[in-house]
Design a protein around this motif. Sequence first.
Motif, PDB file in Angstrom:
ATOM      1  N   LEU A  63       0.759  -1.358   0.098  1.00 22.13           N
ATOM      2  CA  LEU A  63       0.002   0.068   0.092  1.00 22.13           C
ATOM      3  C   LEU A  63       0.864   1.126   0.132  1.00 22.13           C
ATOM      4  N   VAL A  64       1.938   1.168   0.821  1.00 17.80           N
ATOM      5  CA  VAL A  64       2.899   2.314   1.010  1.00 17.80           C
ATOM      6  C   VAL A  64       3.575   2.550  -0.356  1.00 17.80           C
ATOM      7  N   MET A  65       3.911   1.436  -0.777  1.00 16.13           N
ATOM      8  CA  MET A  65       4.940   1.503  -2.050  1.00 16.13           C
ATOM      9  C   MET A  65       4.085   2.091  -3.281  1.00 16.13           C
ATOM     10  N   GLY A  66       2.747   1.871  -3.071  1.00 12.99           N
ATOM     11  CA  GLY A  66       2.066   2.158  -4.245  1.00 12.99           C
ATOM     12  C   GLY A  66       1.462   3.540  -4.192  1.00 12.99           C
ATOM     13  N   MET A  67       1.799   4.214  -3.144  1.00  7.91           N
ATOM     14  CA  MET A  67       1.305   5.719  -2.793  1.00  7.91           C
ATOM     15  C   MET A  67       1.822   6.523  -3.915  1.00  7.91           C
ATOM     16  N   ASP A  68       0.781   7.533  -4.332  1.00  9.01           N
ATOM     17  CA  ASP A  68       0.962   8.551  -5.414  1.00  9.01           C
ATOM     18  C   ASP A  68       0.898   9.959  -4.917  1.00  9.01           C
ATOM     19  N   ALA A  69       0.421  10.151  -3.705  1.00  7.15           N
ATOM     20  CA  ALA A  69       0.312  11.584  -3.272  1.00  7.15           C
ATOM     21  C   ALA A  69       0.941  11.513  -1.828  1.00  7.15           C
ATOM     22  N   ASP A  70       1.627  12.696  -1.793  1.00  9.77           N
ATOM     23  CA  ASP A  70       2.339  13.169  -0.276  1.00  9.77           C
ATOM     24  C   ASP A  70       1.456  12.879   0.879  1.00  9.77           C
ATOM     25  N   THR A  71       2.036  11.996   1.644  1.00 11.98           N
ATOM     26  CA  THR A  71       1.290  11.455   2.816  1.00 11.98           C
ATOM     27  C   THR A  71       2.278  11.796   4.165  1.00 11.98           C
ATOM     28  N   GLU A  72       1.512  12.373   5.064  1.00 12.94           N
ATOM     29  CA  GLU A  72       2.394  12.586   6.356  1.00 12.94           C
ATOM     30  C   GLU A  72       1.694  11.878   7.387  1.00 12.94           C
ATOM     31  N   VAL A  73       2.634  11.313   8.216  1.00 14.74           N
ATOM     32  CA  VAL A  73       2.234  10.608   9.331  1.00 14.74           C
ATOM     33  C   VAL A  73       2.674  11.351  10.484  1.00 14.74           C
TER      34      VAL A  73
END
Lengths: 647, 313, 241
Positions: free
Chosen positions: A205-215
């Motif tokens: 899921l993380v590898m397929g991320m295409d938008a900037d996500t912040e934790v």
Amino acid sequence: MALTGQRRILPSTSGGPYLLIAYLAGTATVFVGERVIGGEGAGRWAVSASGGVLSAIACALWGIAWWRSDGEARRTERLAALLSGAGLAALGLYFLNAELVAGTPLKGGQSATGMGLEQVLAALWPVLWLCAVVPLVFVQWSMGSMSGGRGIEGPRVRASAVSGAMTAAFFCTLFLLNAAVNRRDRHVDLSYFRTAAPSETTRELVMGMDADTEVLMFFPPKSEVLSEVRAYFSGMDGLSTHLSIRAIDSAAAPQLVRQHRVRKEGTVVIARGEARQRIPVGTELSIARRKLSRLDTKFQEAVLKLTAKRGTTYFIVGHGERSARRSSDDTRYPLKALKEYAERSNLTVKELGATDGLTSAVPDDAALLVWTDPRLPLFPGETEAVIDYLERGGRMLLTLDPDSNPELEKLMAFLGVSFDPVKLASERAYLPLTRTPADKYNLITNGFSTHPAVQSLGADRKHSLVLFPRVGALDRRPDAKHKVSFTVRSTSQTWSDKDGDFTRDEDESLAVHNLVAAITGRVKPVAATKPSAHGQAPVADESPDRSVSDEMRVIVVADTDLFSDKFLGVRIGMGGQPGNLKLLVDGMKWLVKEGSVSGVTQGEQDIKIAHTRDEDALWFYATVFGFPLLIILLGFATRFGRGWVRE
Amino acid sequence: MIQCERLTKLFRGVRPVDDVSFETRAGECVGLLGLNGAGKTTLLRMISAVLTPTSGQLSIAGADVTEEAHSVRRQIGYLPENPPVYGEMTVEGFLAFAAGLRRVPRGRVAERIARVGAQCQLEGVLHRRIEHLSFGYRKRVGIAQAIIHQPALVILDEPIAGLDPAQIVSIRELLLSLKGTHTVILSSHMLGEIGQLCDQLLVMHLGRVVACGAPTELFGSPEHTITVVATLGGRRERVVQALEQLDGVLQTEVSAGENNTVKAEVKIAADKRPELSRTLIEAGLDLFDLQQKRDELETLFLRLTGEPTGERS
Amino acid sequence: MTALWLIARRELMAILRSPLGFVVAALVLAADGLLFHTRALGGGEKYSTEVLTQFFFDLSGLTMIASIPLSMRLLAGERQRGTLTLLLTSPIKDYQIILGKFFGALAFLCLLTLLTLYLPALIVIHGKISIGHLCAGYLGTMLLGAACLAIGIFSSALSKSQIIAAFLTAFALMAMVLFWLVAKVTEAPLDDVFMYLALHNIHFETFRTGKIHLRDVVYYLSVCGFFLFAATRVLESRRWR
């Protein structure tokens, strides 16, 4: 008393214990000045200086005693004077260090090893102080306990000084060792509900991320929960350039707290653009533990919620289907977990019945149709709508059950599968859940094919077992138009129990039966493109693997109970993940585009233990009284037994 | 074996052992005599390397007790006044434990236990728990643990204190059997019990050695007076009469003894003893028993230390 | 080395044969059972992890208390009975005496601790706990017990009578446990030091929740090492008296 020895043992001259008390009191005063009062005020300096002077006076008096005495006493006083002097030197180092830290007047240069002068001094002064003061105390102690002023046992004084120095040095060594280990602590978590590690699905899921996500982890800086959470997220390091992870101290960054609307400390926020998901974890480790153990699931859900929906799963209703809740007129095992699973898989879950327009057509945003254990057939028009949907490349999960057998002839004929509602029984491969003959209906099997619809099960047949409670049998119709593959089969020791007596009669022969079917069909050329008029399912149109969805895919399962809340999480044998859940995950992955389906996560809940004394009275008395009494008796036996025999 | 020079121990301002010097040869039995508090135990504890001396030299078989305490301990067996025995252990188990501590090879432990068991007459109680044994037996177990590893030097602190006469006799025999193979140093405050065992006697008083030499040298000198108790059959007047005839009698005290006997306490020069017995027999008296009275150590000390009675504490 | 094991074995057998050993064992087991039923299981439904964590908390406290009577007799008792002389006149090093006694008493304490296994067995059957969690908890309890025994031996070496030794140990343990309270009222950097020195608070917490931290293992071993070292020094100094 006359001294006859040649080596005269001289009486001690100094008031050793008083000097020691004065010396230690002086040092303690310095401590009070520096640590309790502190600051830059005059009070601190006055107190510290007076303490230092007091210690210095004690040291000087020892020095004078050294100078004025002779023989054994001279050596002892010299020892005391030198040790107290070393203690004063350590205090001097402390002040030097304090000056360095304050930045005046010297600035300690960082050496190549990274150990600056400051660090060396910070470690050196306590070591020197301990190595001086502990022997001093030991010396005075041994003198106090030996003489009362009438003689000094020189060798003993020196031995206690050495002993004191060794003790202090040993303490310092241990302290430094502990400090070093503390800095590079390692740990293993052996508890059942340990903090989850990112599962394979999460990593995908993380590898397929295409938008900037912040934790953002909102925790107090020293929180133990934070280190747990941090450990979880560190498992995603470097998987995606779109993911950034940081810890936030709420007290230090109030604007972030406001911006992300964090109400409580101990919250993980996953933010993408303006959208954000919050996972409350808590700050008390004992309470947060169970939340931590489900962190992976929660994180997946949160990320999937932030991701645009892939489409809608329509659960067909209105025909006596099995629902998410048990009701008074429907005692079948509910399917809440199945519905939640579909939601977790980034699909909107909606119901679809005659009133929703099923009689005319299946909505365009349908990514999947799910029809679970219907008791009634589809209404006129509905069958046609479903078949039409499937022919356009639709996806469907159909779970039947031998206990409810609606007339589905038209749909089944289209799929090319027949369903025999006679329950299958096995002589060997069954799970004894109730310890009655009916257990023979609880088939277990690992007969998986290599079909992609059972990908992970087929890849690990040794460790995977699926439980089918009360299952019927499927078969291919001779006139099947589509490609029908049976992905799960029973073991060869299975028969269909026609008369329902749990025993195999002569006309009930052993055979392998088909339990799950995966059907693929070409899309009709006319309906090759899905209309996207509504714009409700933009993702489906932009889907990179168009080719995959250009295919009709249906899974028919001859049992519904296996996906029910009761059996979905059942583990059989030593296998790591529940087999039934794996069957569902594999199937859903095949039916819906891969990657959007939630994988197998650690989401198990702890069990509450209720305990009543009535229930376990025997246990209670046995543990509280019985066992200890046994120990006492054993003691009597071993202790007095022999004595009696002998006497 | 033991070389002791100007040995001093200072302890809480007093000197239980003060400037003691002596020397013993291998195979000798040395007796340490002194009243309670004379410093015997402190001296023995230093010899057995339990206590470190304040000053002076002390070496056992050439090894200094301070510098080489470890090798000294290999060569000694020590029995303190209270036998250091574990009550909950059996005699056999305890001796095996002691043998192990003293580095007796494992294969030889059983043989050694059998041997010291025979020597100390413990055969019958080897499997009994020590706490169930009498004091005499415990003392013997204590001696057994001290000799189980065949040490060159056996140190026994008051080996016969608290024992009954029969036990004293058997222990005395045991000690005699140790002589020759082991060097033995033992302490007592009862001269009579150990006098005849020892080759050399050290008399201690207030931490110092006040006299040193063979028993005969110390106590057997001709001019030295002793008190002899004679148990006689016959009439009292005749006893008095007979004693009056004898030369050199300093003091007599005649009283009635048990079983119609007469008990006579005679203060006499030590070398007059044969004459005394001859006189009594020639007077036609039945001589049942003649022995030296044993309460004289104090007087001896007074003579040896030359101090008046009142000052001793 | 053989002398060390000889002393350890004798010490263990002495405890096993003495009424003290059995009384302590029975009392600890009874108290454990009672606490388990009233505290760990009591008060309504609880998650199995919570029950186990609470159980280890109670067990650790009882182990600390049990270490007091077990350690008080080690040196003070021997001195009272005069048997220490036997060891002091034998060709063995002082540290061997201390370590031998320590390991003997530790073996009994471990045995006693493991005897309580029948209590968490109930949770294993009914709840969801891992064997690893059990192991971590018991490891922590034993390390804590070892540290307490080391402190007890040190007190026992210092004092002439067993009773005084017991009081000293109890006082020392209490003080070391309460260091975390001291940490709350002191300022940096001393609060960190005190928090770290506290015998039970942060160091045992990890074990009872099923985690093994290298930090905590090193801490307990250090406490053992230091107090055993100090006890050896005390025993050595007794050669002067």
